[in-house]
Design a protein around this motif. Structure first.
Motif, PDB file in Angstrom:
ATOM      1  N   PHE A  23       1.357  -1.155   0.343  1.00 58.52           N
ATOM      2  CA  PHE A  23       0.188   0.243  -0.547  1.00 58.52           C
ATOM      3  C   PHE A  23       0.888   1.447  -0.028  1.00 58.52           C
ATOM      4  O   PHE A  23       1.518   1.288   0.689  1.00 58.52           O
ATOM      5  CB  PHE A  23      -0.944   0.442   0.875  1.00 58.52           C
ATOM      6  N   ALA A  24       0.811   1.745  -0.861  1.00 53.68           N
ATOM      7  CA  ALA A  24       1.743   3.542  -1.229  1.00 53.68           C
ATOM      8  C   ALA A  24       0.860   4.072  -0.838  1.00 53.68           C
ATOM      9  O   ALA A  24      -0.190   4.799  -2.092  1.00 53.68           O
ATOM     10  CB  ALA A  24       2.184   3.183  -2.614  1.00 53.68           C
ATOM     11  N   VAL A  25       1.838   5.282   0.617  1.00 52.36           N
ATOM     12  CA  VAL A  25       1.049   6.441   0.614  1.00 52.36           C
ATOM     13  C   VAL A  25       1.704   7.495  -0.331  1.00 52.36           C
ATOM     14  O   VAL A  25       0.834   8.179  -0.509  1.00 52.36           O
ATOM     15  CB  VAL A  25       1.526   6.817   1.995  1.00 52.36           C
ATOM     16  N   ALA A  26       3.233   7.547  -0.717  1.00 58.80           N
ATOM     17  CA  ALA A  26       3.075   8.166  -1.924  1.00 58.80           C
ATOM     18  C   ALA A  26       4.260   7.241  -2.572  1.00 58.80           C
ATOM     19  O   ALA A  26       5.158   6.353  -2.268  1.00 58.80           O
ATOM     20  CB  ALA A  26       3.975   9.431  -1.141  1.00 58.80           C
ATOM     21  N   ILE A  46      14.465  -0.191   2.873  1.00 59.35           N
ATOM     22  CA  ILE A  46      13.497  -1.373   2.493  1.00 59.35           C
ATOM     23  C   ILE A  46      12.726  -0.608   1.833  1.00 59.35           C
ATOM     24  O   ILE A  46      12.527   0.559   1.746  1.00 59.35           O
ATOM     25  CB  ILE A  46      13.307  -2.096   4.068  1.00 59.35           C
ATOM     26  N   PRO A  47      12.200  -1.997   0.532  1.00 65.49           N
ATOM     27  CA  PRO A  47      10.957  -1.968  -0.051  1.00 65.49           C
ATOM     28  C   PRO A  47       9.654  -1.247   1.045  1.00 65.49           C
ATOM     29  O   PRO A  47       8.846  -0.381   0.695  1.00 65.49           O
ATOM     30  CB  PRO A  47      11.207  -2.151  -0.567  1.00 65.49           C
ATOM     31  N   GLY A  48       9.535  -1.974   2.013  1.00 65.74           N
ATOM     32  CA  GLY A  48       8.603  -1.390   3.410  1.00 65.74           C
ATOM     33  C   GLY A  48       7.275  -1.901   3.089  1.00 65.74           C
ATOM     34  O   GLY A  48       6.177  -1.680   4.056  1.00 65.74           O
ATOM     35  N   ASN A  49       7.152  -2.849   1.840  1.00 67.80           N
ATOM     36  CA  ASN A  49       5.472  -3.414   2.025  1.00 67.80           C
ATOM     37  C   ASN A  49       5.548  -4.498   3.116  1.00 67.80           C
ATOM     38  O   ASN A  49       3.882  -5.060   3.539  1.00 67.80           O
ATOM     39  CB  ASN A  49       5.506  -4.495   0.719  1.00 67.80           C
ATOM     40  N   VAL A 496       6.137  12.766   3.743  1.00 64.15           N
ATOM     41  CA  VAL A 496       8.336  13.388   3.923  1.00 64.15           C
ATOM     42  C   VAL A 496       8.798  12.488   4.101  1.00 64.15           C
ATOM     43  O   VAL A 496      10.080  12.784   3.662  1.00 64.15           O
ATOM     44  CB  VAL A 496       7.366  14.400   4.451  1.00 64.15           C
ATOM     45  N   ALA A 497       8.879  11.645   4.645  1.00 61.29           N
ATOM     46  CA  ALA A 497       9.551  10.266   4.972  1.00 61.29           C
ATOM     47  C   ALA A 497      10.215   8.870   3.431  1.00 61.29           C
ATOM     48  O   ALA A 497      11.041   8.938   4.323  1.00 61.29           O
ATOM     49  CB  ALA A 497       9.604   9.297   5.607  1.00 61.29           C
ATOM     50  N   GLY A 498       9.445   9.515   2.769  1.00 56.92           N
ATOM     51  CA  GLY A 498       8.778   8.482   1.768  1.00 56.92           C
ATOM     52  C   GLY A 498       9.098   7.084   1.961  1.00 56.92           C
ATOM     53  O   GLY A 498       9.932   6.128   1.820  1.00 56.92           O
ATOM     54  N   ILE A 499       8.636   6.698   3.067  1.00 51.98           N
ATOM     55  CA  ILE A 499       7.948   5.398   3.340  1.00 51.98           C
ATOM     56  C   ILE A 499       6.864   5.368   3.049  1.00 51.98           C
ATOM     57  O   ILE A 499       5.806   5.849   3.392  1.00 51.98           O
ATOM     58  CB  ILE A 499       8.509   5.238   5.150  1.00 51.98           C
ATOM     59  N   LYS A 500       6.549   3.494   2.878  1.00 50.41           N
ATOM     60  CA  LYS A 500       5.491   3.101   2.592  1.00 50.41           C
ATOM     61  C   LYS A 500       4.553   1.847   4.092  1.00 50.41           C
ATOM     62  O   LYS A 500       5.402   2.165   4.890  1.00 50.41           O
ATOM     63  CB  LYS A 500       5.609   1.988   1.601  1.00 50.41           C
ATOM     64  N   ALA A 501       3.288   2.733   3.643  1.00 50.97           N
ATOM     65  CA  ALA A 501       2.453   1.764   4.990  1.00 50.97           C
ATOM     66  C   ALA A 501       2.574   0.180   4.536  1.00 50.97           C
ATOM     67  O   ALA A 501       2.497   0.104   3.613  1.00 50.97           O
ATOM     68  CB  ALA A 501       1.093   2.229   4.999  1.00 50.97           C
ATOM     69  N   PRO A 502       3.086   0.093   5.227  1.00 49.18           N
ATOM     70  CA  PRO A 502       3.665  -1.953   4.783  1.00 49.18           C
ATOM     71  C   PRO A 502       1.791  -2.590   5.086  1.00 49.18           C
ATOM     72  O   PRO A 502       0.951  -2.411   5.530  1.00 49.18           O
ATOM     73  CB  PRO A 502       4.209  -2.333   6.089  1.00 49.18           C
ATOM     74  N   GLY A 503       1.929  -3.383   3.864  1.00 48.13           N
ATOM     75  CA  GLY A 503       0.379  -4.644   4.255  1.00 48.13           C
ATOM     76  C   GLY A 503       0.956  -5.205   4.979  1.00 48.13           C
ATOM     77  O   GLY A 503      -0.211  -6.178   4.555  1.00 48.13           O
ATOM     78  N   ILE A 504       2.242  -5.502   5.061  1.00 50.21           N
ATOM     79  CA  ILE A 504       2.084  -6.702   5.974  1.00 50.21           C
ATOM     80  C   ILE A 504       2.830  -6.635   7.155  1.00 50.21           C
ATOM     81  O   ILE A 504       3.986  -5.633   6.936  1.00 50.21           O
ATOM     82  CB  ILE A 504       2.239  -8.104   5.233  1.00 50.21           C
ATOM     83  N   GLN A 510      -2.034  -5.878   6.612  1.00 51.68           N
ATOM     84  CA  GLN A 510      -2.713  -4.680   7.325  1.00 51.68           C
ATOM     85  C   GLN A 510      -4.572  -3.806   6.936  1.00 51.68           C
ATOM     86  O   GLN A 510      -4.246  -4.511   5.911  1.00 51.68           O
ATOM     87  CB  GLN A 510      -1.157  -4.136   7.281  1.00 51.68           C
ATOM     88  N   LYS A 511      -4.824  -3.268   7.818  1.00 50.67           N
ATOM     89  CA  LYS A 511      -5.780  -2.450   7.579  1.00 50.67           C
ATOM     90  C   LYS A 511      -5.327  -1.474   6.492  1.00 50.67           C
ATOM     91  O   LYS A 511      -4.034  -1.028   7.174  1.00 50.67           O
ATOM     92  CB  LYS A 511      -7.238  -2.233   8.272  1.00 50.67           C
ATOM     93  N   PRO A 512      -5.943  -1.332   5.204  1.00 52.89           N
ATOM     94  CA  PRO A 512      -4.965   0.007   4.964  1.00 52.89           C
ATOM     95  C   PRO A 512      -4.907   1.028   5.382  1.00 52.89           C
ATOM     96  O   PRO A 512      -6.007   1.507   6.503  1.00 52.89           O
ATOM     97  CB  PRO A 512      -6.299   0.318   3.638  1.00 52.89           C
ATOM     98  N   ILE A 513      -4.318   2.426   5.427  1.00 50.14           N
ATOM     99  CA  ILE A 513      -4.230   3.597   6.444  1.00 50.14           C
ATOM    100  C   ILE A 513      -5.593   4.633   6.151  1.00 50.14           C
ATOM    101  O   ILE A 513      -5.598   4.775   4.456  1.00 50.14           O
ATOM    102  CB  ILE A 513      -3.182   4.063   6.069  1.00 50.14           C
TER     103      ILE A 513
END
Length: 824
Positions: A23-26, A46-49, A496-504, A510-513
């Protein structure tokens, strides 16, 4: 400690990460590696997924001898290049008109500093209550979505209300930690279920289990600032002991500053996420005296004149529109200042002086934390988010205020002015646990109607917000009017941090943001662009609101939340209102009668959102829910046995004697020379009970929230050796807050009897603990003893037996509510 990869070669690693979904925030940059992979100094993003990130294979060479082999160190995980430090600040129980930054009469220079260096927001919203707002803030999801539809103390067994932030809702602390940030939490934690406040855990719902490396703060909604219920990570601590000038507001800032200094010395390049949430200005209002003194005489003009002053200031600052209206004063519910007696004016002005001092003191200590960031040379690349209040100003002090907040929590709504004036000089000190009159709270929420707890109106949900980040936000001193919500902070930080909300996370999907990033508002070019948040529901204890594209529909509160636990009408009977916020910023012009079609459309949208986000079933029970059973180590137990000394047991896992008969039996060994000390106690200076031996004589004492003291004491001192001390109490139920009769016995002989006219109704003093063999915080009877009052003998066994709860049955509650409605 930094999370590191035990990885394979750079090409395979990069390919694996680039192919992973999330799930990409940005838009997030491709993998960034510094140094040679395998070298001790190498770092990587890390990709952060998914977090924790997969552990790749060893990338070196292993042969029979070390001289023939090639070592390979896993790279240290870091955030993307340029990711800022984050200082997330939120104060407590401060409505939109409190701070000078948003037009209030209380100077808040630290908040001014952030606003002048960055942006201030005029349509930023909370949930109307503390732990729901905080759960939404740290997860980026609506409060019902993460089980916090109401505070933990009133939780029920439904997904939106069980006070559990599930493992499918990773917090911002956990996400940033696994992406290379040092994470810490200072101050209030009202997001651990109240029934888990013990060393037994589980700790997955504590800060340490929610992704925070370090926690220093208090558990629950509030605490005494002079003797706080304080924890360092998972351990209760007592740093005030032996200190004359201790106050938690300063201690918290000292601890955060020390932490940042140590982190900077150990790893200056490591970015930090500091979540800083002091208790100010939640009750008890307890600043250091010099801060209250600064406001002497400043509130003699009264709440109505103050409201007019705040409104004028807000227009001058541009934090409300030029056409905004000051909503009407609720004359039927709250008195005007000119109608008060001289004694009332004197007392109420003092209450506001102390609240203002507490607010200014809190902001000052926040300023010290901000200054530390600058002193480390890190201010330019630090995103500072300063949210002024987690909800509107609190009405929980009742119409006249109280020197002991626990009286109003337990439905005692009248504390005589003459009795309160006895606390005048002590107001705010350790000899008070105070809250102010509701009319101040309403006025501090200018220009809106209502207060904390009321999710339907912006008096309960509109918060001042300032954001600075000098490296990125160039429109210093700008004002933004886009409509946003507390759930929008997490996606803003991630973007702003360039970090994804993880899917797992930990293998759990995870529930979506549910929030929407506010980063688009940072640019001057987007100053007047339309809000990206188009829809947002609001709900708290059945008061409801729904925002959609500039329109807002909401219910009318049946009565003020300061009338605690009064009967409420059926939820279906609540009246609805309708507002066009594009023309009516403060909810001053109700259009419901003129536009029934639009209202119906908005009501349907609320139901749609409520079903989507776990808001159902609606429930307008208030503090009566505090008596409902919840899962804990003591759930369903009626007999408790303790041996020896056992201090610090939270009230949620202790015998609960409210609204029931009970028996306590202590088998003790009295030493030569006579016994002295605490056998068992729950509560302290502001309410509770204690069984102890005082200069050889057995005692049971009940402190009825300082309003009455009930005392049973034997006439003869106990001889050395073994004795059994028993207190048997018969409750006069059914019903709550009833009295009863007690017998104190020694070795089967009655040594004292007495009646008790009343008792604590709903809520024991939550920041005190159940202690056996010692009293850890404050005493229930300061005239008899001083803490810690450790028992000088031996407690072989303490047995507490509870009778069945005797509060009103559901049928009796309905009948009582119907009777009140019929009378009205």
């Amino acid at each position: 400690m930094d999370r590191v990869f035990k990885g394979f070669g750079a090409i395979a690693l990069l390919a694996t990460w680039l192919l992973a979904g999330a799930f990409a925030v940005a838009p997030v940059l491709a993998q960034q590696v510094t140094g040679q992979l395998g070298s001790p100094s190498a770092t990587t993003t890390i990709p952060g997924n998914q977090i924790p990130a997969p552990e790749p294979k060893f990338g070196g060479v292993i042969k029979g001898l070390a001289t023939e082999s090639k070592p390979w160190w896993p790279p240290t995980i870091v955030p993307p290049k340029g990711a800022p430090n984050v200082l997330l600040i939120m104060t407590d129980d401060q409505g939109y008109g409190v701070s000078g930054t948003f037009g209030g009469v209380i100077p808040t220079p630290a908040l001014d500093r952030i606003a002048k260096a960055g942006l201030r927001y005029t349509q930023f919203n909370s949930t109307a209550l503390c732990s729901p707002t905080r759960a939404a803030l740290i997860t980026g999801r609506n409060h019902h979505s993460v089980g916090n539809g109401v505070i933990s103390e009133l939780s029920t067994g439904f997904p939106g209300y069980d006070s559990i932030i599930g493992s499918d809702n990773a917090t911002i602390g956990r996400i940033l930690k696994d992406n290379g940030y040092a994470t810490s939490w200072f101050g209030k934690n009202h997001n651990t279920p109240a029934y888990q406040y013990t060393v037994a855990g589980p700790f997955d719902q504590w800060p340490s289990g929610m992704g925070f490396d370090y926690f220093y703060g208090f558990m629950g909604g509030e605490t005494d600032q002079w003797t706080p219920y304080l924890f360092q990570n998972n351990k209760q601590i007592f740093p005030w002991v032996g200190k004359k000038d201790y106050n938690l507001i300063t201690d918290m800032a000292d601890e955060a500053i020390s932490y940042m200094k140590e982190l900077n010395a150990a790893a200056p390049e490591k970015p930090f996420f500091v979540y800083y949430v002091p208790g100010g200005s939640h009750s008890p209002h307890q600043p250091k005296k010099e801060w209250s003194d600064k406001f002497k005489g400043k509130f003699d003009m009264g709440w109505n004149a103050m409201r007019e002053e705040i409104f004028a200031n807000q227009k001058k600052l541009g934090v409300i529109p030029a056409n905004a209206k000051l909503t009407e004063w609720p004359d039927k519910d709250l008195p005007r200042w000119e109608t008060l007696s001289a004694d009332q004016k004197k007392l109420f002005a003092r209450q506001a002086e102390v609240y203002a001092g507490y607010t200014a003191y809190t902001d000052n200590e926040i300023g010290r934390v901000i200054q530390q960031v600058e002193d480390m040379g890190k201010l330019d690349n630090t995103l500072i988010i300063y949210i002024d209040g987690d909800n509107g100003t609190s009405p929980e002090g009742t119409l006249s205020g109280t020197p002991n907040q626990y009286t109003s929590y337990n439905g005692i709504l009248e504390f005589p002015i003459a009795e309160q004036l006895k606390f005048y000089d002590a107001w705010g000190s350790a000899d008070s646990y105070p809250h102010m009159a509701v009319a101040w709270s309403w006025a501090f929420d200018t220009p809106f109607k209502w207060t904390k707890q009321i999710a339907s109106h912006f008096g309960g949900t509109r918060q001042g917000l300032a954001i600075s980040w000098p490296a990125r936000i160039k429109d210093a001193g700008g004002v933004r009017h886009q409509f946003h919500h507390i759930i929008d902070i997490v996606p803003t930080i991630l973007e702003v941090a360039g970090i994804k909300a993880p899917g797992i996370v930990d293998g759990i999907k995870q529930k979506p943001i549910e929030g929407i990033s506010m980063a688009y508002t940072f640019d001057k070019a987007n100053e007047k662009v339309a809000s990206k948040r188009k829809t947002q529901y609001f709900e708290m204890i059945a008061n409801r609101g729904i925002y959609h594209d500039g329109w807002y529909a909401n219910t009318t509160p049946p009565h003020g939340p300061w009338i605690l636990n009064a009967p409420l009408p059926p939820i279906a009977d609540y009246k609805w209102e309708l507002y066009n916020l594009n023309e009516d910023y403060s909810q001053a012009n109700d259009l419901a009668a003129k536009m029934p079609g639009k209202l119906k459309e908005m009501q349907a949208l609320f139901l749609q959102e409520a079903a989507k986000y776990q808001v159902l079933p609606l429930n307008n029970d208030t503090f009566a829910r505090a008596l409902a059973p919840r899962p804990s180590a003591t759930a369903g137990k009626t007999e408790f046995i303790y041996k020896g000394v056992n201090p610090g047991i939270n009230s949620s896992n202790a015998p609960n004697i409210l609204a029931r008969s009970y028996s306590m039996a202590a088998e003790v060994d009295v030493p030569q020379g006579g016994g002295d000390g605490m056998i068992a106690t729950m509560g302290g200076r502001w309410g509770g009970w204690g069984m102890y031996i005082l200069k050889g004589k057995p005692v049971f004492h009940y402190n009825m929230l300082i309003l009455a003291q009930y005392h049973w004491e034997g006439t003869d001192a106990l001889t050395p050796g073994k004795h059994t001390i028993v207190f048997d109490y018969t409750y006069d139920g059914p019903g709550i807050a009833k009295g009863g009769s007690g017998e104190l016995k020694v070795d089967g002989k009655v040594v004292a009897t007495g009646k008790q006219a009343n008792s604590i109704a709903f809520l024991q003093v939550a920041d005190e603990t159940f202690d056996v063999g010692i009293d850890t915080r404050t005493g229930v009877n300061d005239k008899d003893y001083q803490v810690p009052f450790a028992f000088n003998g031996k407690i072989d066994k303490l047995t507490v037996k509870l009778g069945p709860p005797l509060m009103l049955s559901p049928e009796q509650q309905k009948a009582a509510a119907a009777a009140v409605r019929a009378k009205d």
